[in-house]
Scaffold this active site. Structure first.
Site, PDB file in Angstrom:
ATOM      1  N   HIS A   5      34.592  27.523  35.550  1.00 23.41           N
ATOM      2  CA  HIS A   5      33.802  27.212  35.705  1.00 23.41           C
ATOM      3  C   HIS A   5      32.718  27.472  34.929  1.00 23.41           C
ATOM      4  CE1 HIS A   5      33.986  31.610  37.521  1.00 23.41           C
ATOM      5  NE2 HIS A   5      32.353  31.191  37.204  1.00 23.41           N
ATOM      6  N   ASP A   9      40.588  28.455  37.616  1.00 21.33           N
ATOM      7  CA  ASP A   9      39.707  28.748  37.296  1.00 21.33           C
ATOM      8  C   ASP A   9      40.047  29.445  35.875  1.00 21.33           C
ATOM      9  OD1 ASP A   9      36.650  29.254  36.726  1.00 21.33           O
ATOM     10  OD2 ASP A   9      36.544  30.688  37.900  1.00 21.33           O
ATOM     11  N   SER A  29      31.286  36.271  34.362  1.00 18.04           N
ATOM     12  CA  SER A  29      32.290  35.772  34.214  1.00 18.04           C
ATOM     13  C   SER A  29      33.399  35.236  33.699  1.00 18.04           C
ATOM     14  CB  SER A  29      32.175  34.097  35.440  1.00 18.04           C
ATOM     15  OG  SER A  29      32.045  34.583  36.433  1.00 18.04           O
TER      16      SER A  29
END
Length: 514
Positions: A138, A168, A245
């Site tokens: 992402h 992911d 992230s």
């Protein structure tokens, strides 16, 4: 006037005396009273954090991404990049209103994202000595330009090597081998309570280090990645915020044990619940992305369902058994060839423990296609082993879903007292009405009593009950009378029900206490 002055003087003198009498004017200690041993331990922990941070930081990068923003509709998931987001096609003005509700009138909301270029920031870490960097899908999904900034300020343009949206995970590459890759740990060996550090670029502040502990592992019920995500998260209370992230979660040896991926929060900031993708799974995927540029998942060919304590007691006579319950076996599949049967409990795969259906699915799906692996499973409470060779399984899940018809058959009913379930014989007419094949066997659910155990478990009229469990064995059903006979006077009943689409699972019904 003189009287007031005298009154104030008396008050001041009284207050001073009171303060003096209560010892408030005592000397304050120069330092907190901590024992030498306590100070030593605290310094040792601080020194350990510092050493790990200094070792890890040169391998952690800040990733800046530019995307061409779509005009008219935008995609702004609850977690960036999550598939199936309900706000995917929300108009800009509606989305802005939604963000105001979430973040308040002073929340960060960049109007330029609705046209022109949208920018985002994430993190990543050097994976090998060939310029590969691992991050989240992402972070780089849909990127037109990716810039990687290293700890020494050098900036390089990166290209995408491969991505796996379902887990992911993404691998990008820069044309530089000057930076040291981080060593990989074993996420399967971690324990709750262990100290960890999260390193990344929260809110764009690069080289930020936070500490915490492992709060839990095996989190597969957060649905962070959407309904088709391959989830098996490590949970930590180390502060993780937007921008973290893709950064590493490391142990006190400086080894990566996870990739920071998401947070559970109502405020967009850390609330002490962060999730990281286990490095065992992430590294497996990264290696395959580097080799092939894509992920092709493997399958055994069995439909799995969660093993509840009640089902474990029914099939293994032990409510504490952990594993994945085989709901059905696909004809001609590797599972059928290996001898697996409905009602088996798979407890291990390739030497790894299958904690539940999700962990088994992840173990299998990321394993090598065409290779033979050993399975361990329980059948009627006895442990057995089998060899299984995996085959490709594209865009399908091993978890079982249920689509339930709502129509009710109109025919004589046979009630199973106490369970809230009424069934009837499966006639050719009913089979045709509900879409079951001509050779289907079992009994049709005619009615489900409101407030009953059958209703609470999700049974619906029109489902086909084809099996019943008795003495840890799965028994086929032929008629309502046979059903009643097998159910007997038991207060607990486990049955297998399916829909006309052939999708089914086991249900355990319990009579209410009198």
């Amino acid at each position: 006037m003189k009287r007031n002055a005298l009154a104030w003087a008396a008050i001041v003198i009284s207050t001073a005396a009171l303060v003096s009498s209560r010892g408030i004017t005592r000397a304050v200690p120069a330092a907190p009273q901590i024992s030498p041993e306590g100070q030593k331990q605290a310094r040792a922990l601080g020194d350990a954090f510092n050493a790990v941070a200094e070792f890890v930081k040169p391998s952690v990068v800040q990733i800046s991404v530019q995307r061409k923003a779509r005009v008219g509709n935008v995609r702004i998931p609850g977690r960036p990049g999550a598939p199936g987001d309900p706000h995917e096609n929300m108009a800009p003005k509606d989305l802005e209103e939604m963000l105001r509700k979430f973040f308040g009138p002073d929340g960060r909301f960049e109007q330029q994202q609705f046209g022109g270029v949208a920018e985002g920031t994430g993190s990543g870490f050097v994976y090998d000595n060939k310029g590969h960097i691992v991050t989240n899908n992402h972070v780089v999904e849909g990127a037109d330009k990716i810039t990687v900034q290293f700890y020494d300020g050098e900036e390089l343009t990166a290209t995408v090597v491969g991505t796996d949206p379902k887990a992911d995970v993404a691998v990008i590459k820069v044309e530089s081998t000057n930076y040291q890759p981080l060593p990989k740990g074993k996420s399967s060996k971690i324990k709750v309570g262990e100290w960890v550090l999260a390193i990344g670029s929260p809110f764009g502040f690069d080289q930020t280090v936070t500490s915490g502990i492992i709060s839990a592992f095996g989190r597969d019920d957060a649905h962070i990645l959407g309904s088709d995500g391959y989830e098996d998260f490590i949970q930590t209370d180390a502060a993780i915020n937007p921008g973290n992230s893709g950064g590493p979660l490391v142990d006190l040896e400086g080894k990566v044990i996870g990739i920071n991926a998401a947070i559970a929060t109502a405020t967009r900031s850390s609330a002490g619940i962060g999730f990281a993708i286990p490095i065992d799974m992430a590294a497996n995927l990264a290696d395959r992305l580097i080799k092939d540029g894509k992920i092709t998942r493997a399958m055994i060919g069995v439909a799995l369902q969660p093993l509840t304590p009640t089902l474990a007691r029914q099939f293994a006579n032990d409510a504490k058994v952990k594993g994945a319950l085989v709901g059905s076996v696909l004809p001609g599949s590797p599972g059928e060839k290996a001898g697996l049967k409905q009602g088996d409990i798979i407890t291990g795969f390739d030497g790894n423990t299958a904690r539940n259906a999700s962990s088994l699915r992840n173990l299998v799906s990321t394993s090598e296609i065409g290779k033979e692996f050993e399975l361990t499973y329980l059948r009627e409470g006895k442990e057995q082993t089998a060899k299984v060779t995996l085959v490709p399984f594209e865009d399908q899940l091993l978890k079982v879903g249920m689509e339930r018809p709502d129509a009710k058959p109109e025919a004589p009913k046979v009630e199973l007292g106490g369970f809230g379930l009424e069934v009837q014989e499966l006639t050719p007419e009913l089979a045709k009405q509900f879409g079951y094949p001509d050779d289907a066997k079992g009994v049709i659910v005619a009615d489900v009593k409101a407030g009953s155990s059958a209703e609470a478990n999700g049974l619906k009229p029109g489902m086909l009950v084809s099996k019943i469990v008795k003495d840890k064995k799965v028994n086929a059903l032929g008629s309502p009378d046979e059903f009643q006979e097998l159910a007997g006077k038991s207060n607990e009943l486990t049955l297998y029900a399916e829909t006309a689409e052939g999708v089914g699972r086991f249900f355990t019904l319990v009579k209410p206490a009198k």
